[in-house]
Enzyme design. Structure first.
Site, PDB file in Angstrom:
ATOM      1  N   HIS A  38     -12.682  35.152   3.526  1.00  0.00           N
ATOM      2  CA  HIS A  38     -12.002  36.174   4.332  1.00  0.00           C
ATOM      3  C   HIS A  38     -10.524  36.239   3.972  1.00  0.00           C
ATOM      4  O   HIS A  38      -9.924  35.250   3.541  1.00  0.00           O
ATOM      5  CB  HIS A  38     -12.228  35.965   5.825  1.00  0.00           C
ATOM      6  CG  HIS A  38     -11.720  34.680   6.396  1.00  0.00           C
ATOM      7  ND1 HIS A  38     -10.427  34.517   6.817  1.00  0.00           N
ATOM      8  CD2 HIS A  38     -12.337  33.493   6.626  1.00  0.00           C
ATOM      9  CE1 HIS A  38     -10.270  33.283   7.287  1.00  0.00           C
ATOM     10  NE2 HIS A  38     -11.411  32.634   7.181  1.00  0.00           N
ATOM     11  N   ASP A  78      -7.915  37.277   6.063  1.00  0.00           N
ATOM     12  CA  ASP A  78      -6.910  37.095   7.117  1.00  0.00           C
ATOM     13  C   ASP A  78      -6.698  35.626   7.445  1.00  0.00           C
ATOM     14  O   ASP A  78      -7.516  34.766   7.108  1.00  0.00           O
ATOM     15  CB  ASP A  78      -7.316  37.861   8.386  1.00  0.00           C
ATOM     16  CG  ASP A  78      -8.633  37.375   8.978  1.00  0.00           C
ATOM     17  OD1 ASP A  78      -9.588  37.151   8.203  1.00  0.00           O
ATOM     18  OD2 ASP A  78      -8.708  37.197  10.209  1.00  0.00           O
ATOM     19  N   ASP A 137      -7.073  28.134   4.762  1.00  0.00           N
ATOM     20  CA  ASP A 137      -8.159  28.878   5.424  1.00  0.00           C
ATOM     21  C   ASP A 137      -7.703  30.322   5.526  1.00  0.00           C
ATOM     22  O   ASP A 137      -6.906  30.636   6.395  1.00  0.00           O
ATOM     23  CB  ASP A 137      -8.423  28.276   6.806  1.00  0.00           C
ATOM     24  CG  ASP A 137      -9.313  29.143   7.675  1.00  0.00           C
ATOM     25  OD1 ASP A 137     -10.032  29.980   7.122  1.00  0.00           O
ATOM     26  OD2 ASP A 137      -9.275  28.976   8.905  1.00  0.00           O
ATOM     27  N   GLU A 158     -11.758  38.128  10.089  1.00  0.00           N
ATOM     28  CA  GLU A 158     -12.738  37.087  10.415  1.00  0.00           C
ATOM     29  C   GLU A 158     -12.251  36.280  11.599  1.00  0.00           C
ATOM     30  O   GLU A 158     -13.001  35.964  12.515  1.00  0.00           O
ATOM     31  CB  GLU A 158     -12.956  36.172   9.190  1.00  0.00           C
ATOM     32  CG  GLU A 158     -14.144  35.242   9.323  1.00  0.00           C
ATOM     33  CD  GLU A 158     -13.800  33.862   9.882  1.00  0.00           C
ATOM     34  OE1 GLU A 158     -14.716  33.052  10.051  1.00  0.00           O
ATOM     35  OE2 GLU A 158     -12.619  33.592  10.170  1.00  0.00           O
ATOM     36  N   ASP A 189     -15.462  28.907   3.057  1.00  0.00           N
ATOM     37  CA  ASP A 189     -14.665  28.932   4.291  1.00  0.00           C
ATOM     38  C   ASP A 189     -14.915  27.691   5.144  1.00  0.00           C
ATOM     39  O   ASP A 189     -14.770  27.745   6.364  1.00  0.00           O
ATOM     40  CB  ASP A 189     -15.006  30.206   5.089  1.00  0.00           C
ATOM     41  CG  ASP A 189     -14.057  30.438   6.260  1.00  0.00           C
ATOM     42  OD1 ASP A 189     -12.929  29.914   6.221  1.00  0.00           O
ATOM     43  OD2 ASP A 189     -14.462  31.123   7.213  1.00  0.00           O
ATOM     44  N   HIS A 235      -6.241  25.899  11.234  1.00  0.00           N
ATOM     45  CA  HIS A 235      -5.643  26.517  12.428  1.00  0.00           C
ATOM     46  C   HIS A 235      -4.571  25.637  13.066  1.00  0.00           C
ATOM     47  O   HIS A 235      -4.313  25.752  14.268  1.00  0.00           O
ATOM     48  CB  HIS A 235      -6.713  26.877  13.492  1.00  0.00           C
ATOM     49  CG  HIS A 235      -7.729  27.856  12.996  1.00  0.00           C
ATOM     50  ND1 HIS A 235      -8.664  28.452  13.817  1.00  0.00           N
ATOM     51  CD2 HIS A 235      -7.957  28.370  11.759  1.00  0.00           C
ATOM     52  CE1 HIS A 235      -9.422  29.279  13.102  1.00  0.00           C
ATOM     53  NE2 HIS A 235      -9.008  29.231  11.840  1.00  0.00           N
TER      54      HIS A 235
END
Ligand SMILES: [Zn+2]
Length: 360
Positions: A66, A68, A96, A129, A153, A335
């Site tokens: 992905h 984003d 990520d 995503e 991912d 994250h």
């Protein structure tokens, strides 16, 4: 052969292009031009996901990642420390999923450079995503013919394959009480915050069992200190790899809200529970697992089959008849501002990807 320096350059180039969810145009332009330079036909669907293809021989394979990232993900300054790439600590790294994008690009460059034949390649690079698999839900599946693939991912090393993932139901509740002056006539009010608190103490939350979790992740409500709060919004989710359990706990949620409603007839409660993606589970004998096992064996790794508690684009690919499994991309602490990419592991991901494309 996948090249470490070239891969690192691609990864840092992509990391330096900001692409928080909803702002993917710049990274899209960069990737589109790279894919076109590699001879791919590049198409954008109605959501502006990238769908690209290159002819080859044999069974087509889907390669996906992905575009984003989450926040804080602007002005990222990647710093290399030995084999480890990290941010300056004020942002995420964006490994990520830029490590995933870089792995796919490096594998394609490498196989092109060799001049060797390869399988027909279909690339799907999705948007949004991180916004809840929004891009893949809008993906134009009519443009994909592959039935096997890889989603680059996952956390950790590339031999970690997510062979099972949960379904997710999103829970949204609006509780309406009665506003009143808190000092003058509180008896005329009904606090939506108090009703919400009662509900929260009754809901089954957290880790429910090995394959089932739930969470209320956001609560909003009230206006001012001296007003009995009239409105509260709860935003949560329930996940399970077993759909019967998902249904069971969704019903428990409904019962708890209904109980609160009957204890507080003056409150109005609206509850919405809706499914956002479906679970999948495959076994060791699945052709995609076998394909990955062969590709891993060529780089001296054996597969680690894992059941995950997270959803990914893979869930939606599966719903659409494509078994494209997530593998690790050499990134850890997704994250968070502590996110790192281990370059030697990202490189192994590119080698794995190249082997998949070569059809070993
Ligand atoms: Zn991701």
């Amino acid at each position: 052969m996948a090249n470490r320096e070239r891969l690192l350059q691609t990864l840092t180039d992509l990391i330096r292009i900001d692409s928080p969810t909803g702002e993917e145009d710049h990274i899209d332009a960069e990737i589109t031009s790279r894919l076109k330079a590699l001879g791919f036909q590049v198409h954008h669907d109605s959501f502006n996901n990238i769908i690209a293809r290159s002819d080859g021989s044999g069974e087509p394979v889907l390669l996906s990642a992905h575009m984003d990232t989450v926040e804080p993900g602007r002005g990222i300054r990647p710093q290399l420390d030995g084999d480890t790439l990290r941010s300056d600590g004020s942002t995420i790294l964006g490994g990520d999923c830029k490590a995933g994008l870089s792995i796919v690009l490096e594998a394609i460059v490498s196989v092109r450079e060799s001049g060797d034949s390869h399988r027909p390649i279909e690339v799907a690079f999705t948007r949004a995503e991180e916004g809840g698999l929004v891009g893949v839900h809008h993906l134009d599946f009519s443009r994909l013919s592959a039935r096997q693939g890889v989603v680059f991912d996952g956390e950790g090393e590339c031999n970690r394959i997510s062979v099972a993932a949960p379904s997710q139901n999103v829970v949204t509740a609006a509780i309406k009480g009665v506003a009143a002056h808190a000092g003058v006539e509180p008896e005329k009010g009904l606090s939506a915050i108090v009703v919400a608190a009662e509900v929260l103490t009754q809901l089954p939350l957290g880790r429910i069992d090995e394959e089932t979790t739930s969470n209320i992740g956001r609560i909003e409500g009230g206006l001012k200190r001296n007003i009995i709060p009239e409105d509260v919004l709860l935003d949560g989710e329930i996940r399970s790899r077993d759909n019967a359990k998902l249904d069971h706990y969704s019903q428990r949620f409904r019962d708890v809200f209904a109980d609160a409603g009957s204890r507080h007839p003056d409150a109005s409660i609206s509850l919405d529970i809706c499914n956002t993606y479906q679970a999948y589970s495959v076994t060791e004998s699945d052709p995609t697992v076998q394909m990955l096992a062969r590709a891993l064996a060529h780089i001296g790794l054996s597969p680690r089959l894992e059941a995950t508690g997270g959803g990914s684009d893979a869930n939606v690919f599966y719903e659409n008849g494509i078994v494209a499994l997530p593998v690790g991309i050499g990134v850890r602490n997704f994250h968070t501002t502590r996110e790192t990419a281990i370059i030697s592991e990202v490189l192994q991901g590119a080698e794995l990807c190249e082997n998949v494309v070569r059809g070993v």
